[in-house]
Design an enzyme around this catalytic site. Structure first.
Site, PDB file in Angstrom:
ATOM      1  N   THR A 173     140.251  53.622 110.897  1.00 28.23           N
ATOM      2  CA  THR A 173     139.143  53.182 110.183  1.00 28.23           C
ATOM      3  C   THR A 173     137.852  53.117 109.932  1.00 28.23           C
ATOM      4  OG1 THR A 173     138.545  52.255 112.066  1.00 28.23           O
ATOM      5  CG2 THR A 173     140.740  51.467 112.200  1.00 28.23           C
ATOM      6  N   ALA A 203     136.931  53.649 107.207  1.00 30.82           N
ATOM      7  CA  ALA A 203     137.663  54.937 105.609  1.00 30.82           C
ATOM      8  C   ALA A 203     136.946  55.350 104.286  1.00 30.82           C
ATOM      9  CB  ALA A 203     139.283  55.364 106.143  1.00 30.82           C
ATOM     10  N   SER A 204     135.943  53.990 103.893  1.00 30.03           N
ATOM     11  CA  SER A 204     135.821  54.366 102.322  1.00 30.03           C
ATOM     12  C   SER A 204     134.753  54.982 102.810  1.00 30.03           C
ATOM     13  CB  SER A 204     135.298  52.693 101.944  1.00 30.03           C
ATOM     14  OG  SER A 204     134.431  52.295 103.294  1.00 30.03           O
ATOM     15  N   ILE A 214     131.714  59.780 107.473  1.00 28.68           N
ATOM     16  CA  ILE A 214     132.609  60.183 108.487  1.00 28.68           C
ATOM     17  C   ILE A 214     134.656  59.770 108.586  1.00 28.68           C
ATOM     18  CG2 ILE A 214     133.210  60.450 111.331  1.00 28.68           C
ATOM     19  CD1 ILE A 214     130.046  59.796 111.593  1.00 28.68           C
ATOM     20  N   GLY A 215     134.316  58.395 108.268  1.00 26.25           N
ATOM     21  CA  GLY A 215     135.405  58.163 108.438  1.00 26.25           C
ATOM     22  C   GLY A 215     136.709  58.781 107.018  1.00 26.25           C
ATOM     23  N   TYR A 269     123.669  46.555 119.005  1.00 24.00           N
ATOM     24  CA  TYR A 269     124.651  47.714 119.067  1.00 24.00           C
ATOM     25  C   TYR A 269     124.855  48.556 120.290  1.00 24.00           C
ATOM     26  CZ  TYR A 269     125.737  52.270 117.159  1.00 24.00           C
ATOM     27  OH  TYR A 269     126.403  53.812 116.897  1.00 24.00           O
TER      28      TYR A 269
END
Length: 289
Positions: free
Chosen positions: A45, A47-48, A51-52, A191
């Protein structure tokens, strides 16, 4: 040598040295990573970007079939194209993690189309740094962070976990934050609370699913210089690059430790537990300054 001179990657030498001392990373050997993920189905998730994206590309290069999840179809398509150019396999699943019905459909769709999920990397996250006196009329700050950082991942795993347990195989990697281990800091209430909620949820569930062969890794990630952290000026604060952070993700997938955290977090956490009042007063004085 001037300690403020930028290195080849644009970071000052002093910052790079401090980052290496405070946040040493572990890059798995290429052979070990390939043995761990070749032919495996890995869902990532967020992923765009960041880090992803970096993690998905490294895992795909090692032979994993990666399932890319984020809101933007165009951005995911670009990542998938880059993976394909390198000879990897990627599939795109645009999903808003704040839409619980969409998250449930995501889980059921990927299971129907691929039959299983071997590794799930919970990387999507939303960060907000705002003082409480600026949040009185912004309840949506709290609902958005709790949806992305807690409820969305829970909804997805409620679909995926039964299949992992039935197969007696599966690994879940959660991108937590080192802040969960530290005393609560001013301005990070939305957060910090949302990340802590999922951290506790996953660690609780881990004790129930371990007998079924399903393992978990919680990465208590330090500061990573990404576009998510960019709104807060961390330019002079030691932190990891996206590449270094994605190495930790690959290490988590390969070695499957229960947790990955900065080496100093345990003694600091123990000290703050013993001196809770003093730690709270320190935070209060820091906020007033």
């Amino acid at each position: 040598m001037n300690e403020t001179r930028p290195t080849s990657n644009g970071r000052p030498l002093a910052e790079r040295v401090a980052s290496r001392l405070l946040y040493p990373t572990s890059r798995p050997r290429e052979k070990s990573l390939r043995e761990a993920v070749a032919g495996r189905i890995v869902l990532v998730t967020g992923a765009s970007h960041g880090i992803g994206k970096a993690s998905a590309k490294k895992l795909a290069a090692a032979g994993a079939r990666v399932l890319l999840v984020a809101r933007s179809r165009d951005a995911l398509a670009q990542v998938a194209a880059e993976i394909a150019e390198q000879g990897g396999a990627a599939h795109v699943y645009p999903t808003d993690m704040t839409d619980m019905d969409a998250v449930e459909r995501l889980g059921r769709t990927v299971l129907a189309e691929h039959g299983r999920i071997d590794v799930l990397i919970n990387n999507a996250g939303k960060s907000i740094r705002r003082s409480i006196d600026q949040s009185y009329d912004r309840f949506h700050d709290f609902t958005r962070t709790i949806d992305v950082n807690y409820l969305g991942p829970v909804r997805l795993l409620l679909v995926v976990l039964p299949h992992m347990r039935e197969r007696r195989q599966g690994h879940i990697v959660n991108m937590s934050t080192w802040g969960v281990l530290m005393p609560p800091a001013p301005r990070w209430s939305a957060y910090g609370a949302s990340k802590a909620a999922f951290d506790v949820w996953l660690r609780s569930v881990a004790s129930e699913i371990s007998a079924d062969g399903v393992t978990t890794t919680s990465i208590y990630m330090p500061l990573v210089h990404t576009r998510m952290s960019a709104p807060t000026d961390f330019s002079r604060v030691p932190g990891l690059t996206v590449d270094e952070a994605s190495d930790l993700v690959c290490h988590a997938v390969t070695a499957k430790p229960r947790e990955i955290a900065p080496w100093w977090s345990a003694p600091v956490q123990a000290w703050t537990d013993l001196t809770r009042n003093q730690a709270q007063r320190f935070m209060e004085r820091a906020f007033r300054r």
